[in-house]
Design a protein around this motif. Structure first.
Motif, mmCIF file in Angstrom:
data_model
loop_
_atom_site.group_PDB
_atom_site.id
_atom_site.type_symbol
_atom_site.label_atom_id
_atom_site.label_comp_id
_atom_site.label_asym_id
_atom_site.label_seq_id
_atom_site.Cartn_x
_atom_site.Cartn_y
_atom_site.Cartn_z
ATOM 1 N N ASN A 145 0.855 -1.191 0.000
ATOM 2 C CA ASN A 145 0.000 0.000 0.000
ATOM 3 C C ASN A 145 0.890 1.239 0.000
ATOM 4 O OD1 ASN A 145 -2.244 -1.652 0.207
ATOM 5 N ND2 ASN A 145 -2.203 -1.609 2.439
ATOM 6 N N ARG A 146 0.577 2.152 -0.846
ATOM 7 C CA ARG A 146 1.382 3.370 -0.936
ATOM 8 C C ARG A 146 1.051 4.301 0.236
ATOM 9 N NH1 ARG A 146 4.407 3.480 -5.158
ATOM 10 N NH2 ARG A 146 4.733 5.707 -5.173
ATOM 11 N N LEU A 147 2.093 4.906 0.774
ATOM 12 C CA LEU A 147 1.924 5.825 1.892
ATOM 13 C C LEU A 147 1.900 7.263 1.371
ATOM 14 C CD1 LEU A 147 4.397 4.303 4.492
ATOM 15 C CD2 LEU A 147 1.934 4.088 4.444
ATOM 16 N N ASP A 150 -0.042 12.806 3.918
ATOM 17 C CA ASP A 150 -1.168 13.163 4.786
ATOM 18 C C ASP A 150 -1.475 12.022 5.767
ATOM 19 O OD1 ASP A 150 -1.389 15.576 3.468
ATOM 20 O OD2 ASP A 150 -2.919 14.812 2.049
ATOM 21 N N ASN A 151 -1.437 10.815 5.264
ATOM 22 C CA ASN A 151 -1.699 9.660 6.137
ATOM 23 C C ASN A 151 -0.630 9.515 7.213
ATOM 24 O OD1 ASN A 151 -3.914 9.084 4.614
ATOM 25 N ND2 ASN A 151 -2.928 7.463 3.412
ATOM 26 N N LEU A 156 0.946 10.091 12.989
ATOM 27 C CA LEU A 156 1.851 10.625 14.003
ATOM 28 C C LEU A 156 1.099 11.515 14.996
ATOM 29 C CD1 LEU A 156 4.980 11.471 11.842
ATOM 30 C CD2 LEU A 156 4.680 9.565 13.420
ATOM 31 N N ASP A 157 0.135 12.272 14.530
ATOM 32 C CA ASP A 157 -0.650 13.125 15.430
ATOM 33 C C ASP A 157 -1.442 12.302 16.437
ATOM 34 O OD1 ASP A 157 0.228 15.505 14.422
ATOM 35 O OD2 ASP A 157 -1.458 15.758 13.016
#
Length: 172
Positions: A145-147, A150-151, A156-157
């Motif tokens: 799956n491509r990262l 934004d994801n 991380l937030d």
């Protein structure tokens, strides 16, 4: 046995079989006397005297052609062998007419992955690191799956409270 005798509806009078043969002979003798001379078959006089010679003459004049009928038919075996030969010939023709050679690009990715999963190549992680060009690779080349950026920021937030835990500084 008593049940059979009670239910048996066929009965023969007493002494029936004792006089049966005599009764039959009487009926035959009565029929012979009542028979008229016109009944039956009439044969011309002297018919049987020269019958043998007439039959032999007919047999000699006409040749007899006998038809030989085989007891065992070989047609079934012939058809079976012919069909097997046709299938083999078709298989050989198809094999020799296929001039296509397979290349690496013809293999599906799933076939390659399955080969590496089920075949032990005895390569350590260090050997793989030497073979694979890491400078030209991207993280998205390895992952299915491509990262997207934004994801990654959303993840991380939600999971990291302090940004210092990320160790973003290169202290080489």
């Amino acid at each position: 046995m008593n049940k059979i005798d009670k239910n048996n509806s066929f009965k023969v009078p007493d002494g029936y079989f004792d006089t049966l043969s005599a009764n039959i002979m009487d009926k035959i003798s009565k029929e012979e006397t009542t028979m008229s001379p016109k009944e039956g078959f009439k044969v011309p006089e002297g018919y049987f005297d020269n019958l043998n010679t007439q039959i032999l003459q007919k047999l000699e004049n006409s040749p007899v052609e006998t038809k030989v009928i085989p007891l065992k038919s070989y047609k079934k075996h012939f058809y079976a062998v012919a069909s097997v030969a046709a299938v083999l010939l078709l298989f050989v023709v198809i094999q020799f007419n296929s001039n296509t050679t397979l290349s690496y690009s013809d293999l599906a990715n799933s076939d390659i992955e399955q080969y590496f999963e089920f075949n032990d190549l005895e390569l350590s992680s260090y050997d793989l690191a030497e073979i694979l060009p890491i400078n030209d690779m991207d993280l998205n080349d390895i992952l299915e799956n491509r990262l997207d950026n934004d994801n990654i920021i959303d993840y991380l937030d939600t999971h990291i409270e302090d940004f210092e835990d990320l160790n973003l500084h290169n202290d080489d």
